[in-house]
Write a protein that holds these residues in place. Structure first.
Motif, PDB file in Angstrom:
ATOM      1  N   VAL A   1       0.847  -1.186   0.000  1.00  0.00           N
ATOM      2  CA  VAL A   1       0.000   0.000   0.000  1.00  0.00           C
ATOM      3  C   VAL A   1       0.889   1.243   0.000  1.00  0.00           C
ATOM      4  O   VAL A   1       1.995   1.212   0.536  1.00  0.00           O
ATOM      5  CB  VAL A   1      -0.954   0.005   1.227  1.00  0.00           C
ATOM      6  N   PRO A   2       0.418   2.314  -0.644  1.00  0.00           N
ATOM      7  CA  PRO A   2      -0.859   2.417  -1.320  1.00  0.00           C
ATOM      8  C   PRO A   2      -0.856   1.665  -2.650  1.00  0.00           C
ATOM      9  O   PRO A   2       0.133   1.689  -3.381  1.00  0.00           O
ATOM     10  CB  PRO A   2      -1.011   3.919  -1.554  1.00  0.00           C
ATOM     11  N   ARG A   3      -1.964   0.999  -2.929  1.00  0.00           N
ATOM     12  CA  ARG A   3      -2.141   0.409  -4.244  1.00  0.00           C
ATOM     13  C   ARG A   3      -2.545   1.513  -5.220  1.00  0.00           C
ATOM     14  O   ARG A   3      -2.954   2.590  -4.818  1.00  0.00           O
ATOM     15  CB  ARG A   3      -3.236  -0.656  -4.196  1.00  0.00           C
ATOM     16  N   GLY A   4      -2.400   1.249  -6.494  1.00  0.00           N
ATOM     17  CA  GLY A   4      -2.938   2.177  -7.479  1.00  0.00           C
ATOM     18  C   GLY A   4      -4.442   2.002  -7.582  1.00  0.00           C
ATOM     19  O   GLY A   4      -5.020   1.077  -7.014  1.00  0.00           O
TER      20      GLY A   4
ATOM     21  N   HIS B   1      -9.745   3.026  -4.344  1.00  0.00           N
ATOM     22  CA  HIS B   1      -8.431   3.205  -3.700  1.00  0.00           C
ATOM     23  C   HIS B   1      -7.409   3.878  -4.629  1.00  0.00           C
ATOM     24  O   HIS B   1      -6.287   3.422  -4.830  1.00  0.00           O
ATOM     25  CB  HIS B   1      -7.883   1.925  -3.065  1.00  0.00           C
TER      26      HIS B   1
ATOM     27  N   ASP C   1      -4.671   6.555  -5.786  1.00  0.00           N
ATOM     28  CA  ASP C   1      -3.538   7.225  -5.152  1.00  0.00           C
ATOM     29  C   ASP C   1      -3.219   8.481  -5.955  1.00  0.00           C
ATOM     30  O   ASP C   1      -2.790   8.397  -7.104  1.00  0.00           O
ATOM     31  CB  ASP C   1      -2.341   6.271  -5.112  1.00  0.00           C
TER      32      ASP C   1
ATOM     33  N   VAL D   1       0.511  12.481   4.123  1.00  0.00           N
ATOM     34  CA  VAL D   1      -0.211  11.432   3.410  1.00  0.00           C
ATOM     35  C   VAL D   1      -1.428  11.040   4.247  1.00  0.00           C
ATOM     36  O   VAL D   1      -1.295  10.726   5.437  1.00  0.00           O
ATOM     37  CB  VAL D   1       0.670  10.188   3.171  1.00  0.00           C
TER      38      VAL D   1
ATOM     39  N   ARG E   1      -5.618   9.096   4.144  1.00  0.00           N
ATOM     40  CA  ARG E   1      -6.652   8.344   3.448  1.00  0.00           C
ATOM     41  C   ARG E   1      -7.991   9.023   3.709  1.00  0.00           C
ATOM     42  O   ARG E   1      -8.329   9.323   4.861  1.00  0.00           O
ATOM     43  CB  ARG E   1      -6.701   6.893   3.939  1.00  0.00           C
TER      44      ARG E   1
ATOM     45  N   HIS F   1      -9.385   6.519  -0.628  1.00  0.00           N
ATOM     46  CA  HIS F   1      -8.420   7.092  -1.567  1.00  0.00           C
ATOM     47  C   HIS F   1      -7.234   7.675  -0.799  1.00  0.00           C
ATOM     48  O   HIS F   1      -7.402   8.273   0.268  1.00  0.00           O
ATOM     49  CB  HIS F   1      -9.084   8.167  -2.419  1.00  0.00           C
ATOM     50  N   TRP F   2      -6.038   7.474  -1.353  1.00  0.00           N
ATOM     51  CA  TRP F   2      -4.803   7.979  -0.738  1.00  0.00           C
ATOM     52  C   TRP F   2      -4.459   9.326  -1.356  1.00  0.00           C
ATOM     53  O   TRP F   2      -4.398   9.463  -2.593  1.00  0.00           O
ATOM     54  CB  TRP F   2      -3.648   7.015  -0.981  1.00  0.00           C
TER      55      TRP F   2
ATOM     56  N   THR G   1      -1.615  12.480  -1.152  1.00  0.00           N
ATOM     57  CA  THR G   1      -0.336  12.996  -0.661  1.00  0.00           C
ATOM     58  C   THR G   1      -0.270  14.482  -0.971  1.00  0.00           C
ATOM     59  O   THR G   1      -0.523  14.901  -2.105  1.00  0.00           O
ATOM     60  CB  THR G   1       0.844  12.273  -1.336  1.00  0.00           C
TER      61      THR G   1
END
Length: 232
Positions: free
Chosen positions: A55-58, A181, A183, A214, A216, A221-222, A224
């Motif tokens: 993680v983070p996954r795309g 999810h 990024d 960073v 969530r 959703h991630w 940054t």
């Protein structure tokens, strides 16, 4: 508050076919080529292809839009239609074509006022959200501005460093879906100010320094927030 989109990351099952699609079919320059991740240049924004190793996954089944010079549209259509079943949509005087990458992401190439040649920027990302109102308030707190609400009340469009569409689960143009999810990386003058604006709304703060924050959001959703000096 947010001054630019630094990256969009997509999850891919196998790097090589994804790399060929973006580097060869769409002619995006490769910036970095690793064992589990490939980074390509979509203008000033990085498009990251990432295997699901950590993680983070795309993002999965993410619909997003790339900018092409208006004068190149017919050339792109002729080139891609030889191999792909394209769809087209008209937005005022501008046209967009839609196709799918090997991992099921809906890729839009839209006429924009960019220099080119070829793809020159990433101007829209679509996120799937559970509650449209909650997500809209979250992103408005980060400085995005609502410019359109869909007739079916399942979609909101906001303007910021790029166009951000928030979709409750449904199929859009070309049967595209909002990403899960996803990024996203944003450039900002003050990462901690961005955090302060949404700290009571995030699901989790993953990392916090003076140069990078960073988080969530409530939909997984991630995000940054990175200072401009750290991006250079």
């Amino acid at each position: 508050m947010l001054t630019g989109l630094s990256w969009l990351a997509l999850e891919v099952k196998y790097l090589e076919p994804a790399r060929r699609f973006y580097a060869e079919t769409l002619s995006l320059p490769v910036r970095a080529d690793g064992e589990n991740e490939v980074v390509l240049a979509a203008g000033e924004t990085d498009l990251v292809l990432r295997r699901p190793e950590a993680v983070p996954r795309g993002g999965l089944h993410t619909h997003y839009a790339l900018s092409i010079p208006a004068a190149e549209y017919d050339e792109w259509w002729d080139r891609l239609s030889a191999e792909y079943d394209l769809e087209e949509a008209q937005f005022g005087s501008s046209r967009s074509l839609y196709l799918y990458d090997p991992d099921g992401n809906c890729v839009e190439l839209g006429q924009r006022d960019v220099a080119g040649p070829g793809i020159d920027g990433l101007f829209e990302v679509v996120l799937e959200v559970e509650s449209l109102e909650r997500a809209r308030e979250f992103y408005e707190a980060l400085g995005f501005r609502t410019v359109d609400v869909g007739d079916d009340r399942k979609r909101v469009r906001l303007n910021g460093p790029m166009a951000l569409e928030l979709w409750e689960p449904h199929l859009g143009i070309a049967d595209g879906r909002g990403g899960v999810h996803v990024d996203l990386g944003f450039e900002t003058d003050d990462p901690n100010a961005a955090l302060a604006a949404i700290e009571d709304r995030v699901a989790r703060v993953e990392r916090e320094t003076d140069e990078e924050v960073v988080v969530r959001d409530s939909d997984g959703h991630w995000l940054t927030f990175r200072s401009g000096s750290a991006c250079n």
